[in-house]
Design an enzyme around this catalytic site. Sequence first.
Site, PDB file in Angstrom:
ATOM      1  CB  CYS A 114       5.753 -28.728 -23.456  1.00 48.26           C
ATOM      2  SG  CYS A 114       5.992 -27.705 -21.804  1.00 48.26           S
ATOM      3  CG  HIS A 255       1.365 -27.851 -23.329  1.00 51.87           C
ATOM      4  ND1 HIS A 255       1.884 -29.221 -22.218  1.00 51.87           N
ATOM      5  CD2 HIS A 255       2.788 -27.322 -23.527  1.00 51.87           C
ATOM      6  CE1 HIS A 255       2.582 -28.403 -21.014  1.00 51.87           C
ATOM      7  NE2 HIS A 255       2.905 -26.885 -22.190  1.00 51.87           N
ATOM      8  CG  ASN A 285       3.048 -26.148 -18.735  1.00 53.65           C
ATOM      9  OD1 ASN A 285       3.876 -27.185 -19.262  1.00 53.65           O
ATOM     10  ND2 ASN A 285       4.002 -25.276 -19.490  1.00 53.65           N
TER      11      ASN A 285
HETATM   12  N1  COA Z   1       2.964 -11.418 -11.060  1.00 47.04           N
HETATM   13  C1  COA Z   1       3.304 -10.242 -11.002  1.00 47.04           C
HETATM   14  N2  COA Z   1       3.638  -9.802 -11.997  1.00 47.04           N
HETATM   15  C2  COA Z   1       4.394 -10.209 -12.722  1.00 47.04           C
HETATM   16  C3  COA Z   1       4.791 -11.457 -12.266  1.00 47.04           C
HETATM   17  C4  COA Z   1       4.193 -12.478 -12.190  1.00 47.04           C
HETATM   18  N3  COA Z   1       4.354 -13.823 -10.873  1.00 47.04           N
HETATM   19  N4  COA Z   1       5.869 -12.111 -14.315  1.00 47.04           N
HETATM   20  C5  COA Z   1       6.501 -10.740 -14.774  1.00 47.04           C
HETATM   21  N5  COA Z   1       5.451  -9.805 -14.239  1.00 47.04           N
HETATM   22  C6  COA Z   1       4.830  -8.526 -14.591  1.00 47.04           C
HETATM   23  C7  COA Z   1       6.547  -8.501 -15.353  1.00 47.04           C
HETATM   24  O1  COA Z   1       7.502  -7.638 -14.426  1.00 47.04           O
HETATM   25  C8  COA Z   1       5.697  -7.662 -16.019  1.00 47.04           C
HETATM   26  O2  COA Z   1       6.654  -6.091 -15.515  1.00 47.04           O
HETATM   27  P1  COA Z   1       6.701  -4.353 -16.097  1.00 47.04           P
HETATM   28  O3  COA Z   1       5.409  -4.290 -16.899  1.00 47.04           O
HETATM   29  O4  COA Z   1       6.944  -3.991 -14.886  1.00 47.04           O
HETATM   30  O5  COA Z   1       8.276  -4.621 -16.861  1.00 47.04           O
HETATM   31  C9  COA Z   1       4.856  -7.197 -16.166  1.00 47.04           C
HETATM   32  O6  COA Z   1       4.044  -7.928 -15.536  1.00 47.04           O
HETATM   33  C10 COA Z   1       4.075  -7.865 -18.062  1.00 47.04           C
HETATM   34  O7  COA Z   1       5.380  -9.322 -17.954  1.00 47.04           O
HETATM   35  P2  COA Z   1       5.147  -9.478 -19.135  1.00 47.04           P
HETATM   36  O8  COA Z   1       6.304 -10.682 -18.841  1.00 47.04           O
HETATM   37  O9  COA Z   1       5.140  -9.514 -20.616  1.00 47.04           O
HETATM   38  O10 COA Z   1       4.041 -10.498 -19.015  1.00 47.04           O
HETATM   39  P3  COA Z   1       2.944 -11.223 -20.306  1.00 47.04           P
HETATM   40  O11 COA Z   1       2.153 -10.696 -20.275  1.00 47.04           O
HETATM   41  O12 COA Z   1       4.049 -11.832 -21.474  1.00 47.04           O
HETATM   42  O13 COA Z   1       2.545 -12.922 -18.909  1.00 47.04           O
HETATM   43  C11 COA Z   1       3.551 -14.966 -19.249  1.00 47.04           C
HETATM   44  C12 COA Z   1       3.859 -14.133 -18.657  1.00 47.04           C
HETATM   45  C13 COA Z   1       4.401 -15.756 -18.519  1.00 47.04           C
HETATM   46  C14 COA Z   1       2.661 -15.812 -18.194  1.00 47.04           C
HETATM   47  C15 COA Z   1       2.812 -15.663 -21.036  1.00 47.04           C
HETATM   48  O14 COA Z   1       3.978 -14.820 -21.386  1.00 47.04           O
HETATM   49  C16 COA Z   1       3.180 -16.756 -21.254  1.00 47.04           C
HETATM   50  O15 COA Z   1       2.547 -17.455 -20.698  1.00 47.04           O
HETATM   51  N6  COA Z   1       4.134 -17.133 -22.227  1.00 47.04           N
HETATM   52  C17 COA Z   1       4.313 -18.554 -22.470  1.00 47.04           C
HETATM   53  C18 COA Z   1       4.795 -19.454 -21.786  1.00 47.04           C
HETATM   54  C19 COA Z   1       5.018 -20.575 -21.952  1.00 47.04           C
HETATM   55  O16 COA Z   1       3.353 -21.271 -21.490  1.00 47.04           O
HETATM   56  N7  COA Z   1       5.716 -22.080 -21.061  1.00 47.04           N
HETATM   57  C20 COA Z   1       6.039 -22.949 -21.640  1.00 47.04           C
HETATM   58  C21 COA Z   1       5.565 -23.781 -23.079  1.00 47.04           C
HETATM   59  S1  COA Z   1       6.058 -24.838 -22.858  1.00 47.04           S
END
Ligand code: COA
Length: 330
Positions: A114, A255, A285
């Site tokens: 990215c 990004h 993304n």
């Molecule tokens: N739909 C519903 N629930 C979801 C889910 C989805 N698509 N994905 C995860 N969950 C759940 C999890 O299982 C967790 O449940 P629990 O609390 O019962 O365990 C809860 O939602 C929270 O999950 P978590 O992983 O802590 O969420 P988050 O707030 O960290 O959000 C992302 C997850 C991936 C959106 C976030 O971490 C993110 O954007 N990270 C950066 C990723 C990125 O940008 N990558 C590319 C970089 S180039």
Amino acid sequence: MEKLGVAIIGSGSAVPTTSLDNQGLTQLVDTSDEWIATRTGIKERRLAGADESLKTIATMASFKAIAAAGITAADIDLILLATSTPDDLFGTACQIQAELGATKAVAFDLTAACSGFVFGLVTAAQYIRTGVYQNVLLIGGDILSRWVDWQDRGTCILFGDGAGAVILQANESDRLLGFELKTDGTQNHYLNLAYKASTDELIPGVKVNKGNFQPITMNGKEVYRFAVQRVPEVIDKALFHANLSVDQIDWLILHQANQRILDAVAQRLNIPAHKVISNLAEYGNTSAASIPLALDEAVQQGKIKPGDIIATSGFGAGLTWGAAIFQWGR
Ligand code: COA
């Protein structure tokens, strides 16, 4: 006077026709439009269909950038394709060169996930600043949908496909005002599209690894933490090199990973929301494509005007991250 400065003089973009909205994703994984929208800001994404490829969308974006720059394909000296999802592991830039009829151009792929567009921008600039090349086509394009695990709700909600391109041209004054690039390979395991080897014994005693690439794996929390900490730092560094202060930035183009990352970075840098370009609601993304796609849309909409100062930052797998400050246009 020899032109050893860099100007970014035209942009273009292209996305696949098929759109998948959050509601559609609920048929694949246990998720909801509300969860995806509030956690990421994404509403829908484009996915490349059977008759689309990296070559087709990147070529379309390139033709538009060439036209916008007022040059012809024959003027191009170098084609750099920033991608992690080539149509061919030997590279896709050469196929695009042929499609464009850019017969003079040398062409190759560059992989920095990215961060690819920002890394490509700086790479292209070096060829111009050394006087080697005058016109460079830089493309950021990815078709991550090929490599997403569509059963993994932690990643499949994030990604989409697209391509964006710019023309960099040798110019008397240098519009690339500052940059900073970074890598931390010790955090490589947080985001991967890894090759998994499977051993094949050709003849007794001679083994080769004939495997496949595996779907994207990600530690979302760690990548999030990395982005909100490192991106403001690297933009600050690039601003320092440019001898500019934050309030001199007209537009922030990050990004497009997650709206919460965009908001947090802007807040840390004290950049007001109206200067932050965001189109991830529509595209998700798109990896190396996201910055030139957002840039091109803002140029088309008449938001970004010649002379505007843009701070851009790419970040992602590697881990890699970087920022560039440039003034749009000649
Ligand atoms: N739909 C519903 N629930 C979801 C889910 C989805 N698509 N994905 C995860 N969950 C759940 C999890 O299982 C967790 O449940 P629990 O609390 O019962 O365990 C809860 O939602 C929270 O999950 P978590 O992983 O802590 O969420 P988050 O707030 O960290 O959000 C992302 C997850 C991936 C959106 C976030 O971490 C993110 O954007 N990270 C950066 C990723 C990125 O940008 N990558 C590319 C970089 S180039």
